[in-house]
Design an enzyme around this catalytic site. Sequence first.
Site, mmCIF file in Angstrom:
data_model
loop_
_atom_site.group_PDB
_atom_site.id
_atom_site.type_symbol
_atom_site.label_atom_id
_atom_site.label_comp_id
_atom_site.label_asym_id
_atom_site.label_seq_id
_atom_site.Cartn_x
_atom_site.Cartn_y
_atom_site.Cartn_z
ATOM 1 N N THR A 1 -9.409 0.455 -9.883
ATOM 2 C CA THR A 1 -8.549 -0.478 -9.225
ATOM 3 C C THR A 1 -8.647 -1.700 -10.094
ATOM 4 O O THR A 1 -9.496 -1.773 -10.958
ATOM 5 C CB THR A 1 -9.109 -0.719 -7.810
ATOM 6 O OG1 THR A 1 -9.073 0.527 -7.128
ATOM 7 C CG2 THR A 1 -8.372 -1.775 -7.042
ATOM 8 N N SER B 1 -7.755 1.068 3.282
ATOM 9 C CA SER B 1 -8.239 0.606 1.979
ATOM 10 C C SER B 1 -9.470 -0.279 2.155
ATOM 11 O O SER B 1 -9.751 -0.763 3.252
ATOM 12 C CB SER B 1 -7.132 -0.208 1.309
ATOM 13 O OG SER B 1 -7.605 -0.813 0.123
ATOM 14 N N SER B 2 -10.182 -0.487 1.064
ATOM 15 C CA SER B 2 -11.282 -1.468 1.058
ATOM 16 C C SER B 2 -10.918 -2.703 0.238
ATOM 17 O O SER B 2 -11.744 -3.607 0.084
ATOM 18 C CB SER B 2 -12.541 -0.847 0.452
ATOM 19 O OG SER B 2 -12.932 0.275 1.182
ATOM 20 N N ARG C 1 0.836 -1.195 0.000
ATOM 21 C CA ARG C 1 0.000 0.000 0.000
ATOM 22 C C ARG C 1 0.877 1.255 0.000
ATOM 23 O O ARG C 1 1.949 1.272 0.643
ATOM 24 C CB ARG C 1 -0.852 -0.031 1.264
ATOM 25 C CG ARG C 1 -1.809 1.116 1.452
ATOM 26 C CD ARG C 1 -2.928 1.079 0.477
ATOM 27 N NE ARG C 1 -4.060 1.896 0.900
ATOM 28 C CZ ARG C 1 -5.068 2.202 0.088
ATOM 29 N NH1 ARG C 1 -5.085 1.776 -1.170
ATOM 30 N NH2 ARG C 1 -6.078 2.922 0.528
#
Length: 574
Positions: free
Chosen positions: A385, A456-457, A100
Site C-alpha cells: 500500500t 480496511s486498516s 475503496r
Amino acid sequence: MKCWTSFILSILSITLFACVQGQVGQNVSGAYKNGMVVTAHPEASKVGLAILKKGGNAVDAAVAIQFALAVVYPNAGNIAGGGFMVYRSAKGETSALDFREKAPAKASRNMYLDSAGNVITDLSISGHLSTGVPGSVDGMFEAHKKYGKLPWNELVQPAIDLANNGFELTERQANELNRERTDFIKYNAPTNTYFLKKGAWEKGGIVVQSDLAKTLTLIRDKGRDGFYDGEVADLIVKEMQVGKGIVSKKDLKDYHSIWRKPLIGNYKGYEIISMPPPSSGGVALLQLLKMVEPYDLRKLGWNTEKSIQVMVEAERRVYADRAAYLGDPDFYKISLLELLAPAYLKSRMADFSWDEATPSSAVKEGKLSKYQFGPAIMKKESEQTTHFSIVDREGNAVAITTTLNNSYGSKVFVQGGGFLLNDEMDDFSIKPGVPNMYGLVGGEANAIQPGKRMLSSMTPTIVEKDGDLFMVLGTPGGSTIITTVFQIIVNVIDHDVDMQTAVDAGRVHNQWLPDTVFYEKKGIDSLVLRSLERKGYHFKSRNAMGRVDAILKTKWDYLDPGADKRGDDSAMGW
Ligand code: DON
C-alpha cells in the site's frame, strides 16, 4: 533516561541499516513554508512538488501523485486499486473520500471456499478472482471535481510522460520485480509479458510503459469514463475472462466513490481527524488513543516496559472490536457512538494489569449496549500500500493511503492496458474466524456481499492543534497500519520528537490474534523484552513495519518532513 537512550539507539541502528543497504531515505533539509509533499518514490514527489509550485493546491498535487505512483511505484501505486483521502482545508473544513474497491455484483459469501467449506489457498490473494471493482480513478476524479484548481489534464500528464519516457528503478524495486517474476508468469497469459525481461532487473534499469501511457491518456482526455467505460473497461473485462474473474462492465460503470464525514476525536487537546468505515483505521486509532490517554506515556517513557504494556493491551482489545463490529457501513450497522464512548473505552481497560499480560484468548469484543448514550450511527452517514502527505502554500492538507492490497496486487496485468489489478477481495472475511493475509479475522460485519466494500486498516490522518494544522500522516503495512499511526502520534505528542525521529523509531505491534507482540529489531530493549516475556507476552521480531510519510507543522510554521527510511520514500518542499 534509559528509554531515551534506547530510542536514539533504535534510530541510529535503523539509519545504519539503511546506509548499509544504500537506501537512505531522502529527506529535505532546510526550512520550507510554502508547501511539501512526502511520497514513497522520489519521482512521484518531484511531480507533486512541481504541481504545488505552479500554483496547484494540495488536492491537485494528490491527483498528480496518485497517477505518477501508478507508473513509478507499481507494487502499490495504482489506477486499478482503491484508497481513502482525508482532507483539511486551511480554514479547517474537513472531509473524507472513500474510493475503496467494491465486491463485484457476482461476488458471493462463500466464493473462496471449496465444496467442503474450506478456504481455497490463494484464491482471494492472487489471480483474477481476487480483484474488487477499482476505485482510484473515480476517487481522483471526485476529489478534483470538488477541490481541484488546475485543469485535470495537467495533473494526469506528468504520469503519462513518466510512462512514455521511462523511469529508473531503485535497487529495492529491481529486487522486488525479480522476486515477483514467477508469480507474474503464473497469473498471466503467456502473451502477457509486462515487467518480464530476459535476465534480471537492475538498479537504474529504465522501465517504459507505453500501454499504461495510452490508458492514462484516455483518463486524461475522458476523465473517469476513460477508465470505467470504453476501451479500458473492455480490456479489463477481457482480462477477467483469461482467469476466472467476475468484474463486469456494469460493475465498472456503476462504481462510485463516496464522500464521508471524517471521524474526529480528541487526544490530549489535539484533534485527530481520520477515516471512518469502511476503514477500521479511524475508529481503531481513536479507540487506542482514548484508551491510553489516562496514562502519562511521556513519564512512562518511550518503549519502556510500562508504555509497551499499556499500548499493547489497548491494541489487543481494539482489534477484538475491529473483528466483531467493523465492516462497510452501507451494509452493516456500526455503532460508532458506542465504540468511541469514553466510558466504554475506559471499561475496556478495566481488566488491564501491570503484573501480567491479558491472554488474547481472554479478550472478546466489548459489550456495547451498556454504553449506548445516544442513537447508534446508522448506515449511510455522511507490504503493499502506499501513503502520501501533502501541505500546500495556503495550508490545505491531504492525507491519502492507496493500495492494490498485496505487493503488485493480484499480479494480473490488464493486457493492452498496462496496469495491475488489485487483490482487495482478501480484505473481506472470506470465512468467519479464518485469518486473512495480514492475520486479521472477522465475521458477519465483514462478510462478502455483492457491491459491499471490504474492511480496511488504512488510516490517513490529519492532526489539528489549537484550530491549526499540526500533522499529516499515514502508512502502508496491512494490519500494522493502525498501530504504526498510533505510535507516530504518541511519539510526537507524548515524546515530543520531530517528525523524522518519530518515523525512524522502532515499532511494536499487537492485533489480538495471534497473541503475539511483533517488534522491529531494536524496537525494544532486550531487557525490557525479557521482563515482558516473564509477564506472559509472546514476542516475535519482524522486518520493517510500515513506511510512514508524514509532515509536521512546527510552532514556527515550518513544514517538518518524515520520510520513511524503511523504503525509498522522499520528502520535497519549497
Ligand atoms: O486496506 C487494507 O487494510 C489493506 N488492503 C492494506 C494493504 C497494505 O497496507 C499492504 N502493505 N503493506
